[in-house]
Design a protein around this motif. Sequence first.
Motif, PDB file in Angstrom:
ATOM      1  N   ARG A 111       9.019  12.840   6.440  1.00 23.09           N
ATOM      2  CA  ARG A 111       9.245  11.390   6.439  1.00 23.09           C
ATOM      3  C   ARG A 111       8.162  10.648   5.666  1.00 23.09           C
ATOM      4  NH1 ARG A 111      10.498   9.006  10.999  1.00 23.09           N
ATOM      5  NH2 ARG A 111       9.146   7.224  10.909  1.00 23.09           N
ATOM      6  N   HIS A 112       7.020  11.297   5.448  1.00 23.77           N
ATOM      7  CA  HIS A 112       5.925  10.629   4.733  1.00 23.77           C
ATOM      8  C   HIS A 112       5.825  11.039   3.269  1.00 23.77           C
ATOM      9  CE1 HIS A 112       4.518   8.905   8.447  1.00 23.77           C
ATOM     10  NE2 HIS A 112       4.525  10.095   9.014  1.00 23.77           N
ATOM     11  N   THR A 113       6.700  11.917   2.820  1.00 21.77           N
ATOM     12  CA  THR A 113       6.594  12.404   1.440  1.00 21.77           C
ATOM     13  C   THR A 113       7.266  11.424   0.484  1.00 21.77           C
ATOM     14  OG1 THR A 113       8.680  13.586   1.597  1.00 21.77           O
ATOM     15  CG2 THR A 113       6.690  14.773   2.277  1.00 21.77           C
ATOM     16  N   ARG A 114       7.074  11.675  -0.812  1.00 24.36           N
ATOM     17  CA  ARG A 114       7.772  10.783  -1.738  1.00 24.36           C
ATOM     18  C   ARG A 114       8.310  11.475  -2.982  1.00 24.36           C
ATOM     19  NH1 ARG A 114       3.966   6.282  -4.553  1.00 24.36           N
ATOM     20  NH2 ARG A 114       5.985   5.315  -4.672  1.00 24.36           N
ATOM     21  N   LEU A 153      14.290   8.064  -4.136  1.00 21.20           N
ATOM     22  CA  LEU A 153      14.498   6.624  -4.028  1.00 21.20           C
ATOM     23  C   LEU A 153      14.341   6.234  -2.557  1.00 21.20           C
ATOM     24  CD1 LEU A 153      15.383   3.975  -5.457  1.00 21.20           C
ATOM     25  CD2 LEU A 153      17.717   4.570  -4.857  1.00 21.20           C
ATOM     26  N   GLY A 154      13.290   5.445  -2.271  1.00 20.90           N
ATOM     27  CA  GLY A 154      13.032   5.053  -0.883  1.00 20.90           C
ATOM     28  C   GLY A 154      12.106   5.991  -0.140  1.00 20.90           C
ATOM     29  N   GLY A 155      11.704   7.122  -0.764  1.00 15.21           N
ATOM     30  CA  GLY A 155      10.749   8.018  -0.116  1.00 15.21           C
ATOM     31  C   GLY A 155      11.388   9.038   0.814  1.00 15.21           C
ATOM     32  N   HIS A 161      15.955   1.277   6.558  1.00 12.54           N
ATOM     33  CA  HIS A 161      16.321   2.635   6.964  1.00 12.54           C
ATOM     34  C   HIS A 161      15.457   3.684   6.291  1.00 12.54           C
ATOM     35  CE1 HIS A 161      19.673   1.525   9.507  1.00 12.54           C
ATOM     36  NE2 HIS A 161      19.951   0.595   8.612  1.00 12.54           N
ATOM     37  N   ALA A 162      14.901   3.366   5.124  1.00  9.21           N
ATOM     38  CA  ALA A 162      14.041   4.318   4.424  1.00  9.21           C
ATOM     39  C   ALA A 162      12.591   4.231   4.891  1.00  9.21           C
ATOM     40  CB  ALA A 162      14.102   4.069   2.919  1.00  9.21           C
ATOM     41  N   CYS A 163      12.286   3.304   5.789  1.00  6.70           N
ATOM     42  CA  CYS A 163      10.881   3.007   6.084  1.00  6.70           C
ATOM     43  C   CYS A 163      10.280   3.997   7.079  1.00  6.70           C
ATOM     44  CB  CYS A 163      10.754   1.588   6.637  1.00  6.70           C
ATOM     45  SG  CYS A 163       9.039   1.103   6.927  1.00  6.70           S
ATOM     46  N   GLN A 164       9.138   4.569   6.689  1.00  7.61           N
ATOM     47  CA  GLN A 164       8.427   5.466   7.609  1.00  7.61           C
ATOM     48  C   GLN A 164       7.663   4.672   8.666  1.00  7.61           C
ATOM     49  OE1 GLN A 164       5.102   7.475   5.456  1.00  7.61           O
ATOM     50  NE2 GLN A 164       5.651   6.135   3.764  1.00  7.61           N
ATOM     51  N   TYR A 165       7.567   3.369   8.505  1.00  8.08           N
ATOM     52  CA  TYR A 165       6.808   2.538   9.448  1.00  8.08           C
ATOM     53  C   TYR A 165       7.692   1.611  10.271  1.00  8.08           C
ATOM     54  CZ  TYR A 165       3.093   4.247   6.461  1.00  8.08           C
ATOM     55  OH  TYR A 165       2.243   5.062   5.760  1.00  8.08           O
ATOM     56  N   ILE A 176       1.033   7.366   4.032  1.00 14.26           N
ATOM     57  CA  ILE A 176       0.434   7.045   2.743  1.00 14.26           C
ATOM     58  C   ILE A 176      -0.505   5.843   2.793  1.00 14.26           C
ATOM     59  CG2 ILE A 176       2.440   5.658   2.052  1.00 14.26           C
ATOM     60  CD1 ILE A 176       0.432   7.817  -0.365  1.00 14.26           C
ATOM     61  N   CYS A 202      11.773   9.379   4.096  1.00 14.04           N
ATOM     62  CA  CYS A 202      12.722   9.016   5.158  1.00 14.04           C
ATOM     63  C   CYS A 202      14.130   8.886   4.598  1.00 14.04           C
ATOM     64  CB  CYS A 202      12.317   7.699   5.819  1.00 14.04           C
ATOM     65  SG  CYS A 202      11.250   7.903   7.229  1.00 14.04           S
ATOM     66  N   ALA A 203      14.239   8.332   3.397  1.00 16.06           N
ATOM     67  CA  ALA A 203      15.550   8.172   2.780  1.00 16.06           C
ATOM     68  C   ALA A 203      16.160   9.545   2.496  1.00 16.06           C
ATOM     69  CB  ALA A 203      15.445   7.352   1.498  1.00 16.06           C
ATOM     70  N   TYR A 249       6.943   3.006  -1.538  1.00 17.19           N
ATOM     71  CA  TYR A 249       8.010   4.009  -1.662  1.00 17.19           C
ATOM     72  C   TYR A 249       9.344   3.353  -2.025  1.00 17.19           C
ATOM     73  CZ  TYR A 249       5.284   7.836   0.468  1.00 17.19           C
ATOM     74  OH  TYR A 249       4.365   8.821   0.740  1.00 17.19           O
ATOM     75  N   CYS A 250       9.499   2.066  -1.679  1.00 15.73           N
ATOM     76  CA  CYS A 250      10.784   1.395  -1.885  1.00 15.73           C
ATOM     77  C   CYS A 250      10.892   0.754  -3.260  1.00 15.73           C
ATOM     78  CB  CYS A 250      10.995   0.344  -0.801  1.00 15.73           C
ATOM     79  SG  CYS A 250      11.237   1.072   0.824  1.00 15.73           S
ATOM     80  N   PHE A 297      14.208   0.233  -5.067  1.00 18.36           N
ATOM     81  CA  PHE A 297      15.385  -0.364  -4.437  1.00 18.36           C
ATOM     82  C   PHE A 297      15.813  -1.676  -5.086  1.00 18.36           C
ATOM     83  CE2 PHE A 297      14.724   2.050  -0.281  1.00 18.36           C
ATOM     84  CZ  PHE A 297      15.810   2.860  -0.527  1.00 18.36           C
ATOM     85  N   ALA A 301       0.827  -1.200   0.000  1.00 17.95           N
ATOM     86  CA  ALA A 301       0.000   0.000   0.000  1.00 17.95           C
ATOM     87  C   ALA A 301       0.867   1.259   0.000  1.00 17.95           C
ATOM     88  CB  ALA A 301      -0.924   0.000   1.211  1.00 17.95           C
TER      89      ALA A 301
END
Lengths: 360, 468
Positions: free
Chosen positions: B55-58, B136-138, A63-67, B260, B140-141, A26-27, A30, A23
């Motif tokens: 952190r929630h943007t993309r 790349l990765g949204g 590390h990129a995960c907002q969750y 999201i 947070c990245a 964002y990754c 990768f 859902a």
Amino acid sequence: MTENIPLTELHEESRRVFEICNACRYCEGFCGVFQEMVKHRTFSDTKLDHLANLCHNCTACYHACQYKPPHEFAINLPATLAAIRPLTWQAYAWPRGFAALLDQRGLWVTLVLATLLSLFLIISFALLDNSTLSHRHLGEGAFYKVIAHSTIVVLAGSSLLWSIVAIVRSAKNFIPAGAVFSASALRATVADISVLRHLGGGHGEGCNDQDEKFSNARRWFHHAAMYGFALCFAATCTATVYELILGRMSPFPYDSLPVLLGITGGIGLIVGPAGLCYLHLRAHPETKSLLGMDIAFSVQLMLTSVSGFALMLLRETQAMGWLLAIHLGIVLVFFITMPYTKMMHAIYRTLALIDFHRTN
Amino acid sequence: MKVDTKPRVISKTTNILVIGGGHAGLCAAITARELGASVTLIEAGDRAMRGGNSRHTRNLRVMHNTPTASLVGAYTENEYWQDLLRVTGGQTNEMLARLTIQGSEPLLDWLMSHGVHFQPSLKGTLNLERTNAFFLGGGCALINALYIYAEKIGVCIHYGEEVVDVYTTNARFERCRTATGRCFSADALIVACGGFQANETWMAENWGPAAKNFLIRGTPYNRGIVLKALLDQGFARVGEPTQCHAVAIDARAPKYDGGIVSRLDSIPFGIVVNREAERFYDEGEDFWPKRYAIWGRLIAQQPDQIAYSIVDAKVIDKFMPSVFPAIQAETLTRLAGLLDLDAKHLQTTVSVYNQSIQRGRYDSAILDDARTEGVIPGKSHWALPIDTPPFYAYPVRPGITFTYLGLEVDKQARVMMEDGNASLNVFAAGEIMAGNVLGQGYCAGTGMTIGGVFGRMAGTHAANQVSP
């Protein structure tokens, strides 16, 4: 952390994670895990096993995960898949019961086996002709004054044959039903593996070892281990050609091709596994996935190399017979146990990559 | 929050203090530090939850006249401006909007040279590959990369420091105090700490008790403390104080930071009823991406701020699934039971709706002519009868993305005073001043562009001001 959790529970957890990942997406840039994930709404056990082996644990997505924790969704995809991976290797191994032997106790099992086999060889040499074991033997064919050439061929040949049969049967269990061979998928896979593209973090700057920073250290250490292994294998093959076709008997001079290949590869087999274990030990606590089998396999590779170097350097002394027995014991156990050690990550990951490239 | 007012030690003096460690604050801090200023950044979140809403943007929206590595085609300044003009209905400052647009292209290069990776353009989703560059990765990245860079060049970063008081005299920042009792003073201040949507008390001033049922899509730290403190001390406001960007999200999402995945795409595929099992708005008015942002407000006006999107088996696979599974039942009566709705009333609502549907060709890809006649409210497009079990429902609540009220700034990102003069040493970037450009509405990726462009601008001018 994930020890002793049954595969069914890990599958359920990975379904929960993938539903959230699916859902979000964002990754998606990768790696193949995400490109494959977006094609599914539900995930079969087999698909999850493949995704687990497609993951190279670069941990960029963690590390990129907002969750990621402390978020209440507590997503940690690489750790979830890392927990599944060794259980899939057990589940697909042939014969099935053998794999569990080497899981957490792998280090001790392989060490004990290697010691026993070495002792067995030493005792056999001694019983055959006590005087030859501790003598100095010089020049071409020196090794075969301790052990008959035909004995080595039979021992090595049968060990290798066993491991090839077991690996092929295990691999067959893992290949999805109805999968057709694709040369282009194989080419793409070889290209990926040769540069370890998936240890590049999706952008080439490498994995996250300890924190959010990227580093290619893991990639370089793995290159050392992988190409080191390949060079040692090439050394063995060229030595076989020398002996069976050219009629030259080992030990070969230091500047001969088999020895040069073996020295280079042997250095890789020490530096690579040592570096990988070091990186494992200082990994980020949430993505740490050091297993007994990682240590066992690294120790096996390093012992192979160290005992090989010892034999090479001391081959003109009285210790040669003993060292030959020890080196042979280690190498033979390496081959016999190979279908159940960390070596299998190479097989399953290659198959997962081929399957990914075949369908993407 | 009651904080102690005992005398305290000034714990940190620096050239430039940045409040807020999201995208805008990091761009400001890095830029100022690179110009030689000593920079301290204070972030309300702890290290694990740093970065605010970023952190929630993309992605961010970028002007470009030729294709780039992460963008296809071209997106000219004028087209970008027309898009902004359209979504804001003219509630925008053209000078600042054009500065944002013109700054977006160099911003992309700047981010890449500061460690941020973008997805190759061919991977773009949501049909935004021409206008928006995807991290790349949204988010947070992106935040991780900028924190790494900021640490490397010596920006002093404090986590878990939430500002509770800001002291200014004569349009000049003096010092601020955090909830832990520490004081920070500086020659110049850059505020980049977002809006006030996570401040339930403030939201209740505009929305009444309904505010307690709002879900906050992003960080719990955007409480508007700094914004309010500055507005109370004569700094000028911009944007509608009562408005917020409110979308319809799954009611089961967490109170904060759902991000999201709480997004719900089912609404145009069925009907939406409130707690009384009554429809209240045209579910098929326009394409969902053009309508999702009005549904938060619509649901906020319903009893208990809850609604239920109801679809049937015909369409359940036609939209992106929510992260929460649909509530499902074989009959509408049972579905009503699961949702605690009046079953009879739901039956009536559905049958009235079903009978009002005109014969027309259903096509979810266009504004089709499958619509209702003689029912109020009508459904203008994509009206299919709800008649094929199982029936599915998603509970929906307003999800607040951001608030529009902010600080007025000039073209140097300097905050304006109510008397029309610019502040002497207070700058603003990001959501806290986005209302200058986005007075209402939203256009995907512009928030991050405003944050980056004004962050760099604030960092530059603040550093120039404090340099000896």
